[in-house]
Write a protein that holds these residues in place. Structure first.
Motif, PDB file in Angstrom:
ATOM      1  N   ALA A  28      22.249 -69.346  99.131  1.00 25.10           N
ATOM      2  CA  ALA A  28      21.199 -68.906 100.051  1.00 25.10           C
ATOM      3  C   ALA A  28      21.268 -69.685 101.363  1.00 25.10           C
ATOM      4  CB  ALA A  28      19.832 -69.073  99.395  1.00 25.10           C
ATOM      5  N   GLN A  29      21.477 -71.009 101.261  1.00 23.02           N
ATOM      6  CA  GLN A  29      21.594 -71.818 102.476  1.00 23.02           C
ATOM      7  C   GLN A  29      22.810 -71.403 103.293  1.00 23.02           C
ATOM      8  OE1 GLN A  29      21.698 -75.845 101.058  1.00 23.02           O
ATOM      9  NE2 GLN A  29      19.540 -75.869 100.457  1.00 23.02           N
TER      10      GLN A  29
ATOM     11  N   ARG B 227      24.264 -68.494 103.305  1.00 19.17           N
ATOM     12  CA  ARG B 227      23.997 -67.187 103.928  1.00 19.17           C
ATOM     13  C   ARG B 227      23.112 -67.332 105.155  1.00 19.17           C
ATOM     14  NH1 ARG B 227      22.965 -63.680  98.382  1.00 19.17           N
ATOM     15  NH2 ARG B 227      25.157 -63.093  98.027  1.00 19.17           N
ATOM     16  N   ASP B 228      22.108 -68.225 105.052  1.00 22.44           N
ATOM     17  CA  ASP B 228      21.217 -68.456 106.186  1.00 22.44           C
ATOM     18  C   ASP B 228      21.999 -69.016 107.371  1.00 22.44           C
ATOM     19  OD1 ASP B 228      18.538 -68.595 107.355  1.00 22.44           O
ATOM     20  OD2 ASP B 228      18.829 -70.757 107.276  1.00 22.44           O
ATOM     21  N   ARG B 229      22.876 -70.009 107.082  1.00 19.53           N
ATOM     22  CA  ARG B 229      23.693 -70.573 108.161  1.00 19.53           C
ATOM     23  C   ARG B 229      24.633 -69.519 108.738  1.00 19.53           C
ATOM     24  NH1 ARG B 229      23.947 -75.037 104.574  1.00 19.53           N
ATOM     25  NH2 ARG B 229      26.020 -74.372 103.855  1.00 19.53           N
ATOM     26  N   HIS B 230      25.174 -68.691 107.855  1.00 13.88           N
ATOM     27  CA  HIS B 230      26.071 -67.636 108.315  1.00 13.88           C
ATOM     28  C   HIS B 230      25.327 -66.656 109.220  1.00 13.88           C
ATOM     29  CE1 HIS B 230      28.072 -63.671 107.932  1.00 13.88           C
ATOM     30  NE2 HIS B 230      29.171 -64.398 108.012  1.00 13.88           N
ATOM     31  N   ASP B 231      24.098 -66.284 108.833  1.00 13.53           N
ATOM     32  CA  ASP B 231      23.317 -65.354 109.647  1.00 13.53           C
ATOM     33  C   ASP B 231      23.006 -65.964 111.018  1.00 13.53           C
ATOM     34  OD1 ASP B 231      23.371 -63.547 107.612  1.00 13.53           O
ATOM     35  OD2 ASP B 231      21.389 -64.054 106.825  1.00 13.53           O
ATOM     36  N   ARG B 232      22.642 -67.256 111.004  1.00 11.59           N
ATOM     37  CA  ARG B 232      22.341 -67.904 112.287  1.00 11.59           C
ATOM     38  C   ARG B 232      23.591 -67.974 113.164  1.00 11.59           C
ATOM     39  NH1 ARG B 232      19.415 -71.671 109.108  1.00 11.59           N
ATOM     40  NH2 ARG B 232      21.062 -73.216 109.444  1.00 11.59           N
TER      41      ARG B 232
ATOM     42  N   ARG C 246      26.157 -66.003 113.015  1.00 14.30           N
ATOM     43  CA  ARG C 246      26.499 -64.663 113.476  1.00 14.30           C
ATOM     44  C   ARG C 246      25.615 -64.253 114.653  1.00 14.30           C
ATOM     45  NH1 ARG C 246      26.343 -60.224 108.941  1.00 14.30           N
ATOM     46  NH2 ARG C 246      24.161 -60.890 108.933  1.00 14.30           N
ATOM     47  N   GLN C 247      24.320 -64.635 114.612  1.00 18.23           N
ATOM     48  CA  GLN C 247      23.422 -64.345 115.722  1.00 18.23           C
ATOM     49  C   GLN C 247      23.860 -65.091 116.979  1.00 18.23           C
ATOM     50  OE1 GLN C 247      20.976 -62.097 115.824  1.00 18.23           O
ATOM     51  NE2 GLN C 247      20.796 -62.588 117.998  1.00 18.23           N
TER      52      GLN C 247
END
Length: 304
Positions: free
Chosen positions: A234-235, A237-242, A244-245
């Motif tokens: 989950a962490q 994925r969160d870092r990946h989403d940030r 990617r943004q």
């Protein structure tokens, strides 16, 4: 190392290929089977290619049970050992002992079947209620029946297994013809035999309880590891989403900067053109001024 019935050296190990095939999700089973058969045949392993083509696509429940066995080998080996201990224990336990082991058996089967469901979901296929029940039935069969345990241990089930109605008990043994009444045996011998049977029962019960406890602790440990892994995922994925943004924002800024650079380059070219034109105009004006000054000087001189 050589697998049973497989090959060593060059070529494809058919046993490993079959193991891989039976952990392939059912929707992709047929295409993967044909691909592996073609590769094996191209390598000159015609008989192995026939074996691969003869493989039958497993049901979703059977695939999940195969996936569980391949993905959790140590855990499943303990489960198989637990089944052997339980089958032996059920031969001599009384009603209270059987009830206790039945509760442990239900707990372990439920935990493992949920784990199989999670593995199937990670593989892209959520198990339906029917498929989940098929996995549970297979695991119950593995505990209760030695033939079922042997089938599951291959990792190549094609369909869910059906458990027997209950564990085998001493009453399941074939009934022997009535023997002639024995002569009166010494009471001491009867007491000794009864004590020996009770001792064996206690040992088997202790062994079954130990096996069940070990399997249960191992399951809890794996669940804790899975919980930790899910938190880390989950962490990540969160870092990946940030990230990617941030990349998206940076790409937008880069596109804007390139557009501004292109516009500035055009403006620069226009300004350079105007500068050259202005320089030419100034040069022409200077030449005109010089020519006019020379004409004025000529006309200002004495008339001859």
């Amino acid at each position: 190392m050589r697998s049973k019935g497989g090959r060593t050296g060059k070529g494809h190990d058919v046993e490993n290929l079959l193991d891989e095939l039976y952990t392939t999700p059912p929707p992709g089973f047929v295409s993967r089977r044909e691909e592996l058969a073609a590769l094996t045949k191209a390598a000159g392993q015609v008989e192995d290619a026939r074996r691969i083509r003869a493989a039958r696509r497993p049901t979703l429940a059977a695939w999940a049970a195969n996936l569980l066995l391949r993905s959790r080998p140590q855990e499943c080996q303990r489960f198989l050992e637990l089944g052997g201990a339980l089958r032996e224990a059920y031969q001599t336990l009384d009603a209270s002992g059987i009830k206790e082991l039945s509760e442990q058996r239900r707990h372990i089967v439920s935990a493992l079947s949920r784990q199989a469901g999670r593995l199937a979901a990670e593989g892209g296929h959520q198990l339906s209620d029917t498929a989940q029940q098929g996995v549970e039935a297979t695991l119950r069969a593995v505990l209760a029946d030695e033939d079922a345990a042997d089938q599951w241990a291959t990792g190549r089930l094609e369909a869910a297994l059906a458990p027997p109605s209950d564990f085998p008990s001493p009453t399941d043994a074939p009934t022997a013809p009535p023997a002639a009444p024995p002569r009166a045996a010494p009471r001491t011998r009867t007491r000794d035999e009864l004590a020996e049977r009770r001792r064996l029962r206690r040992e088997q019960l202790a062994q079954a309880r130990t096996s069940a406890d070990i399997a249960d602790r191992h399951l809890h440990g794996r669940h804790a590891e899975q919980t930790d892994a899910e938190a880390v995922l989950a962490q990540a994925r969160d870092r990946h989403d940030r990230a990617r943004q941030q990349v998206s924002t940076a790409e937008q800024r880069l596109r804007l900067a390139r557009e501004q650079l292109h516009l500035a380059a055009q403006e620069q070219k226009t300004a350079e053109k105007r500068t050259r034109e202005a320089a030419l105009a100034a040069e022409r004006a200077e030449r005109t001024v010089r020519e006019a000054a020379q004409e004025v000087k000529r006309l200002s001189g004495p008339v001859k």
